[in-house]
Design an enzyme around this catalytic site. Structure first.
Site, PDB file in Angstrom:
ATOM      1  N   TYR A   6      -7.334  16.789  -5.624  1.00  0.00           N
ATOM      2  CA  TYR A   6      -5.924  17.195  -5.712  1.00  0.00           C
ATOM      3  C   TYR A   6      -5.336  17.317  -4.319  1.00  0.00           C
ATOM      4  O   TYR A   6      -5.965  17.877  -3.424  1.00  0.00           O
ATOM      5  CB  TYR A   6      -5.785  18.546  -6.433  1.00  0.00           C
ATOM      6  CG  TYR A   6      -5.028  18.366  -7.735  1.00  0.00           C
ATOM      7  CD1 TYR A   6      -3.670  18.083  -7.715  1.00  0.00           C
ATOM      8  CD2 TYR A   6      -5.687  18.418  -8.953  1.00  0.00           C
ATOM      9  CE1 TYR A   6      -2.981  17.864  -8.894  1.00  0.00           C
ATOM     10  CE2 TYR A   6      -5.006  18.202 -10.133  1.00  0.00           C
ATOM     11  CZ  TYR A   6      -3.646  17.921 -10.107  1.00  0.00           C
ATOM     12  OH  TYR A   6      -2.972  17.687 -11.264  1.00  0.00           O
ATOM     13  N   ARG A  25      -1.856  -0.521  -9.831  1.00  0.00           N
ATOM     14  CA  ARG A  25      -0.615  -0.071 -10.462  1.00  0.00           C
ATOM     15  C   ARG A  25      -0.118   1.166  -9.712  1.00  0.00           C
ATOM     16  O   ARG A  25      -0.810   2.191  -9.675  1.00  0.00           O
ATOM     17  CB  ARG A  25      -0.843   0.287 -11.930  1.00  0.00           C
ATOM     18  CG  ARG A  25      -1.496  -0.803 -12.746  1.00  0.00           C
ATOM     19  CD  ARG A  25      -1.286  -0.628 -14.217  1.00  0.00           C
ATOM     20  NE  ARG A  25       0.029  -1.126 -14.572  1.00  0.00           N
ATOM     21  CZ  ARG A  25       0.321  -2.424 -14.737  1.00  0.00           C
ATOM     22  NH1 ARG A  25      -0.610  -3.341 -14.608  1.00  0.00           N
ATOM     23  NH2 ARG A  25       1.535  -2.793 -15.043  1.00  0.00           N
ATOM     24  N   GLU A  70      -1.489  17.856  -3.674  1.00  0.00           N
ATOM     25  CA  GLU A  70      -0.036  18.021  -3.721  1.00  0.00           C
ATOM     26  C   GLU A  70       0.512  18.272  -2.321  1.00  0.00           C
ATOM     27  O   GLU A  70      -0.051  19.057  -1.556  1.00  0.00           O
ATOM     28  CB  GLU A  70       0.333  19.196  -4.641  1.00  0.00           C
ATOM     29  CG  GLU A  70       0.208  18.831  -6.107  1.00  0.00           C
ATOM     30  CD  GLU A  70       0.587  19.980  -7.042  1.00  0.00           C
ATOM     31  OE1 GLU A  70       0.834  21.091  -6.558  1.00  0.00           O
ATOM     32  OE2 GLU A  70       0.626  19.735  -8.264  1.00  0.00           O
ATOM     33  N   LYS A 112       2.665  -6.074  -8.678  1.00  0.00           N
ATOM     34  CA  LYS A 112       3.186  -7.379  -9.122  1.00  0.00           C
ATOM     35  C   LYS A 112       2.824  -8.412  -8.059  1.00  0.00           C
ATOM     36  O   LYS A 112       1.640  -8.596  -7.799  1.00  0.00           O
ATOM     37  CB  LYS A 112       4.667  -7.247  -9.456  1.00  0.00           C
ATOM     38  CG  LYS A 112       4.880  -6.249 -10.622  1.00  0.00           C
ATOM     39  CD  LYS A 112       6.331  -6.011 -11.005  1.00  0.00           C
ATOM     40  CE  LYS A 112       6.424  -4.927 -12.069  1.00  0.00           C
ATOM     41  NZ  LYS A 112       7.820  -4.566 -12.390  1.00  0.00           N
ATOM     42  N   ASP A 127      15.573  -2.842  -5.223  1.00  0.00           N
ATOM     43  CA  ASP A 127      14.354  -2.713  -6.036  1.00  0.00           C
ATOM     44  C   ASP A 127      13.630  -4.058  -5.998  1.00  0.00           C
ATOM     45  O   ASP A 127      14.006  -5.001  -6.689  1.00  0.00           O
ATOM     46  CB  ASP A 127      14.734  -2.336  -7.474  1.00  0.00           C
ATOM     47  CG  ASP A 127      13.521  -2.109  -8.361  1.00  0.00           C
ATOM     48  OD1 ASP A 127      12.406  -2.497  -7.952  1.00  0.00           O
ATOM     49  OD2 ASP A 127      13.688  -1.562  -9.469  1.00  0.00           O
ATOM     50  N   THR A 157       7.196  -1.614  -6.910  1.00  0.00           N
ATOM     51  CA  THR A 157       5.862  -1.407  -7.469  1.00  0.00           C
ATOM     52  C   THR A 157       4.875  -2.072  -6.518  1.00  0.00           C
ATOM     53  O   THR A 157       5.252  -2.860  -5.651  1.00  0.00           O
ATOM     54  CB  THR A 157       5.725  -2.077  -8.847  1.00  0.00           C
ATOM     55  OG1 THR A 157       6.054  -3.463  -8.719  1.00  0.00           O
ATOM     56  CG2 THR A 157       6.631  -1.433  -9.881  1.00  0.00           C
TER      57      THR A 157
HETATM   58  C1  PLP Z   1       8.386  -3.536 -13.003  1.00  0.00           C
HETATM   59  C2  PLP Z   1       9.672  -3.004 -12.511  1.00  0.00           C
HETATM   60  C3  PLP Z   1       9.933  -1.632 -12.430  1.00  0.00           C
HETATM   61  C4  PLP Z   1       9.073  -0.560 -13.093  1.00  0.00           C
HETATM   62  O1  PLP Z   1       7.794  -0.546 -12.839  1.00  0.00           O
HETATM   63  P1  PLP Z   1       6.756   0.233 -13.790  1.00  0.00           P
HETATM   64  O2  PLP Z   1       5.602   0.339 -12.885  1.00  0.00           O
HETATM   65  O3  PLP Z   1       6.555  -0.657 -14.964  1.00  0.00           O
HETATM   66  O4  PLP Z   1       7.342   1.541 -14.149  1.00  0.00           O
HETATM   67  C5  PLP Z   1      11.102  -1.207 -11.832  1.00  0.00           C
HETATM   68  N1  PLP Z   1      11.990  -2.088 -11.361  1.00  0.00           N
HETATM   69  C6  PLP Z   1      11.794  -3.425 -11.448  1.00  0.00           C
HETATM   70  C7  PLP Z   1      12.821  -4.335 -10.911  1.00  0.00           C
HETATM   71  C8  PLP Z   1      10.642  -3.915 -12.037  1.00  0.00           C
HETATM   72  O5  PLP Z   1      10.469  -5.223 -12.139  1.00  0.00           O
END
Ligand code: PLP
Length: 431
Positions: free
Chosen positions: A66, A247, A68, A241, A212, A238
């Protein structure tokens, strides 16, 4: 119960036994998933195969701790090692994305985006983002998301003819509505994002611009897509991807927004960070800083272009007419088949992608007109532009077979696909 509970032998209490022994059921399922990932051509554009090193890091004892707070300011003792892990991940993110501040603690992309709202908005404030059916993300203010319920969403579209964002429309809407926060980026955008153009609009209306880059972070890191770093107030991404990490997610910004973002993530939204994930993010960032990764990022794009060309040759209608990045959105209307039956048939044929709305889709979201596909995973697997015409051919054959309800033809394609994929070792587990 007999099916799901591990056999109640005394061995399950020995903490040093491997998974196969303690819980053969879960071990079998994990093996089955590995086989499935090996046999299929995986074209879901938000997915990838992580490296052995990333997998190893996620399986470390760092999960036991932990912590925090942030490095140097924790609420628990015993952070001698964890602080170093998190600092390493932060420094690597700062250097790779050329940003002043990085927070590597968000559990995933959606909580990362929620933290951006918490950092800059009050409930009821206006947020502007691309509408979900146009390619935006749920968390950019879509109605069913907390972000659309607790804030006032203003949604921009793409051009009906062009399939692309029209910055004049975005600017007009922003001037009329004066949102406090603007998102650019999304989940089904096949074209480059003009971060500079969005930044000019955000500046004009005094909004915070959040880029994003969840889908394209690996392309940005590898120089295959322009970077938002000089333009956006906040970068949200994220890590799992195109960036090819575990993740997780990160928020990045200039120093001026550092404490607002940090406070929003913890204690605003989250408790303890997932330290094994932080370690794996550090590994992924280390990998993404290499020349090999730059080549990987560029090859994702050349594979997507080759696949797009192969699909266009076979009469498929691509939203915006093609792709600049890793992602292709296909409108199947001219093929006389819905996205969902097509995606399901393709899966039976060994080709994994997802059904998706297309801009101005006349059909329902659960049964939309399109499919969405991309090349991050097949590129990791080692496939090249020379392989893409065959993949396009299989997609075409499976779509035609689906229309005829020709299951034997789908099975024949699946067999060819299995044979083809067996030539590409499964990343992360191959000896
Ligand atoms: C995948 C994605 C997210 C969210 O990601 P999670 O890990 O699935 O919560 C947010 N914004 C965009 C543009 C995404 O492609």
């Amino acid at each position: 119960m007999a099916d799901t509970a591990p056999a109640a032998t005394e061995s399950t209490t020995d903490l040093n036994l491997p998974l196969e022994t303690v819980d053969p059921k879960v071990a079998e399922l994990a093996d089955a998933e590995a086989r499935r990932q090996a046999e299929k051509i995986r074209l879901i554009p938000s997915e990838n195969y992580v490296s052995r090193a990333v997998l190893d890091a996620t399986a470390t004892l760092l999960t036991n701790k932990y912590s925090e707070g942030y490095p140097g300011k924790r609420y628990y003792e015993g952070q001698q090692v964890i602080d170093q892990v998190e600092r390493l991940a932060i420094e690597r993110a700062q250097s790779l994305f050329e940003v002043e501040h990085a927070n590597v603690q968000p559990y995933s992309g959606s909580p990362a985006n929620l933290a951006v709202y918490l950092a800059f908005l009050e409930p009821g404030d206006k947020v502007m983002g691309m509408a979900l059916p146009m390619g935006g993300h749920l968390t950019h203010g879509w109605s069913v998301s907390a972000t659309g319920k607790w804030f006032r969403p203003i949604q921009y579209d793409v051009g009906r003819e062009t399939g692309r964002v029209d910055l004049d429309q975005v600017r007009e809407l922003a001037l009329a509505e004066r949102p406090k926060l603007i998102f650019c980026g999304g989940t089904a955008i096949p074209r480059l994002i003009d971060f500079e153009g969005f930044a000019a609009i955000a500046e004009e209306v005094e909004a915070i611009l959040c880029a994003d880059i969840a889908h394209i972070a690996g392309l940005v890191a590898g120089g295959a897509h322009p970077s938002p770093a000089p333009h956006a107030d906040v970068i949200s991404t994220t890590t799992h991807k195109t960036l090819r990490g575990p993740r997780g997610a990160m928020l990045m910004s200039r120093e001026e927004h550092a404490s607002a973002l940090d406070r929003a993530v913890f204690p605003g939204l989250q408790g303890g960070p997932h330290n094994h994930t932080t370690a794996a993010i550090a590994v992924a960032l280390h990998e993404a800083a290499t020349e090999e990764f730059r080549a990987y990022a560029h090859q994702i794009v050349s594979n997507a272009k080759a696949l797009a060309d192969g699909l266009i040759e076979r009469g498929f209608d691509l939203v915006s007419g093609g792709t600049d990045n890793h992602l292709i959105l296909v409108d199947l209307t001219n093929k006389d088949i819905g996205g969902k039956p097509a995606a399901q048939a393709l899966d039976r044929a060994g080709i994994e992608l997802n059904y998706n709305t297309v801009p101005y889709d006349p059909r329902k979201p659960f049964d939309p007109s399109g499919i969405r596909l991309g090349t991050p995973a097949v590129t990791t697997r080692g496939m090249t532009p020379d392989d893409m015409p065959r993949v396009a051919g299989w997609i075409d054959a499976a779509v035609e077979a689906a229309k005829r309800e020709d299951e034997p033809a789908l099975e024949a394609t699946a067999a060819e696909v299995r044979d083809f994929t067996s030539a590409f070792p499964l990343p992360g587990v191959a000896a």
